[in-house]
Design a protein around this motif. Sequence first.
Motif, PDB file in Angstrom:
ATOM      1  N   HIS A 108       1.924   6.651  -7.097  1.00 18.03           N
ATOM      2  CA  HIS A 108       0.952   7.668  -7.492  1.00 18.03           C
ATOM      3  C   HIS A 108       1.458   9.082  -7.180  1.00 18.03           C
ATOM      4  CE1 HIS A 108      -1.902   4.348  -7.983  1.00 18.03           C
ATOM      5  NE2 HIS A 108      -2.693   5.207  -8.602  1.00 18.03           N
TER       6      HIS A 108
ATOM      7  N   ARG B  90      -9.814   1.553  -0.363  1.00 18.63           N
ATOM      8  CA  ARG B  90      -9.452   1.489  -1.781  1.00 18.63           C
ATOM      9  C   ARG B  90     -10.520   2.123  -2.670  1.00 18.63           C
ATOM     10  NH1 ARG B  90     -11.216  -2.097  -5.106  1.00 18.63           N
ATOM     11  NH2 ARG B  90     -11.690  -3.656  -3.484  1.00 18.63           N
TER      12      ARG B  90
ATOM     13  N   VAL C 101      -7.645   0.818  -9.698  1.00 17.21           N
ATOM     14  CA  VAL C 101      -7.728   0.935  -8.240  1.00 17.21           C
ATOM     15  C   VAL C 101      -9.108   0.510  -7.750  1.00 17.21           C
ATOM     16  CG1 VAL C 101      -7.654   2.569  -6.304  1.00 17.21           C
ATOM     17  CG2 VAL C 101      -5.976   2.751  -8.152  1.00 17.21           C
TER      18      VAL C 101
ATOM     19  N   LEU D 183      -4.906   5.443  -0.177  1.00 14.10           N
ATOM     20  CA  LEU D 183      -4.136   4.332  -0.754  1.00 14.10           C
ATOM     21  C   LEU D 183      -3.215   3.713   0.290  1.00 14.10           C
ATOM     22  CD1 LEU D 183      -3.161   5.734  -4.276  1.00 14.10           C
ATOM     23  CD2 LEU D 183      -4.737   3.854  -3.789  1.00 14.10           C
TER      24      LEU D 183
ATOM     25  N   TRP E  49      -4.552  -5.284  -9.737  1.00 16.72           N
ATOM     26  CA  TRP E  49      -3.191  -4.752  -9.618  1.00 16.72           C
ATOM     27  C   TRP E  49      -2.257  -5.268 -10.699  1.00 16.72           C
ATOM     28  CZ3 TRP E  49      -4.406  -0.945  -6.982  1.00 16.72           C
ATOM     29  CH2 TRP E  49      -5.165  -1.014  -5.819  1.00 16.72           C
TER      30      TRP E  49
ATOM     31  N   ALA F 270     -10.256   5.449  -5.018  1.00 16.73           N
ATOM     32  CA  ALA F 270     -10.630   5.476  -6.433  1.00 16.73           C
ATOM     33  C   ALA F 270     -11.574   6.639  -6.732  1.00 16.73           C
ATOM     34  CB  ALA F 270     -11.286   4.147  -6.828  1.00 16.73           C
TER      35      ALA F 270
ATOM     36  N   LEU G  55       2.267   1.653  -3.426  1.00 19.57           N
ATOM     37  CA  LEU G  55       1.231   2.123  -4.338  1.00 19.57           C
ATOM     38  C   LEU G  55       1.060   3.646  -4.215  1.00 19.57           C
ATOM     39  CD1 LEU G  55      -0.984   1.244  -6.366  1.00 19.57           C
ATOM     40  CD2 LEU G  55      -2.530   1.014  -4.409  1.00 19.57           C
TER      41      LEU G  55
ATOM     42  N   ASP H  93      -6.347   4.223 -14.622  1.00 16.55           N
ATOM     43  CA  ASP H  93      -5.833   4.031 -13.265  1.00 16.55           C
ATOM     44  C   ASP H  93      -6.975   3.999 -12.258  1.00 16.55           C
ATOM     45  OD1 ASP H  93      -3.514   4.095 -11.279  1.00 16.55           O
ATOM     46  OD2 ASP H  93      -4.671   5.851 -10.648  1.00 16.55           O
TER      47      ASP H  93
ATOM     48  N   SER I 128       0.818  -1.209   0.000  1.00 16.45           N
ATOM     49  CA  SER I 128       0.000   0.000   0.000  1.00 16.45           C
ATOM     50  C   SER I 128       0.852   1.259   0.000  1.00 16.45           C
ATOM     51  CB  SER I 128      -0.939  -0.002   1.209  1.00 16.45           C
ATOM     52  OG  SER I 128      -0.211   0.060   2.423  1.00 16.45           O
TER      53      SER I 128
END
Length: 422
Positions: free
Chosen positions: A190, A257, A312, A243, A317, A261, A186, A308, A183
């Motif tokens: 981003h 999550r 998400v 995230l 993934w 998004a 991730l 993307d 996480s």
Amino acid sequence: MTQPVSPLPPRKSKRHEARLGASPFGPNLPSILIALAYLLAVFVWLVAGDLMPGGRWFAVHLFTLGFLTNLILTLSHHFALTVTRTDRTISPWWPAVINTGIILVLYGLPQERLALMIAGATITIGSVSVAYLRLRRMRRQAVGARFSFVVRIYERAHGAFIHGAILGALVGANVVSGAWWGSVRLAHLHANVFGWAGLTLIATLVFFGPTMAHTKIRPGADSDAVPVLKYGAHALTVALGFLIFTGIGGLTGTLMRVTAAIFLGIFAYAITRVCVPVYRAVYAARPSAQRPLVIALTVWFPLVVWTDVLVVATAQWRWLDGVGAAAFTGVLGQAVLATLLYLAPLLRGRTAHARELIRTRLEVLARTRAFAVSIGAMCVSIGAFRVGASSSFATVGFALLGIVVAWGVIAVLRPANGLEMA
């Protein structure tokens, strides 16, 4: 009977041949050259693969940390000076300081030298923090500047880098583990791709995108972009936090999550709203070497960020590497190539005629080369998605991109008799 006299070729005026002053982008040349050196290293790592330390994955860090960081820092400072009409020079030692930190990180990462990596990260974060404060002072000193909001978004991009670098250092130092490792990584990706590079790009695109295509954006589009970019940048920051907390796992992690998004969707909407008027303005502009690349960029950018959001939201993934490849090649790659094609005549030519000659060279097959860039980016993305013969797709994609870049370098550097070149 007298023979007809063949007309003499038109003489260039003295004004056309007169040596011009230094390019306004001249002070940025050292950092641009350093960035290009990193880009060359990226191609070496991509071609060599696992034969080089860190393998092909290391090329991602060479691109984001080495190439993009140098280019973003120097050009964001230049454009901030332009839009705020302030005069804040930076130390000539700045490129040496920032690249000392970058090299320490890049050396310490594959060698697993934790102390060097932490030292490099500290220097790099400190340098970007100083740049952030410098941008903030410039914006506050600007009085009635039309595009001062651009500098505010630059500040947010610098803030994203600082947060992303801290998260990356935690991942690299193995401070986090298990689900939290994924996480935090991730959020780190981003922050760097969409925050550091994406926010800088979209803010610059508002006013510099049409300029590169020798046109103007429609009246009011810049003011319309102010609230859109503001809320888009806020949404991205909030999304990064959610995230990180997807590492909780279970139902709570799923809610985190999905919420991330949603906020990424707000960011994607902002990107789309800004790209549409730029697309319309550039599409109506006269042909130039940069025009087809900017048009493609305004299509690729919304497409990538919305993809993307889908990844998400659905937790697919395995598609994330493909989204990253599309962001690097289809979005950032085209943006960088368009910028360098615009800057090359200004930095290389020393007379109006020399600059016009370089522009003419670069306009040859411009649409074909832009199409090749998009096809190359698509192939690289498919390869990263691991669909079908992934390695073959990636090889074709990188070959197309390499050919286009090599063609541009030759067109710019090829000398011409009797012309003043840098």
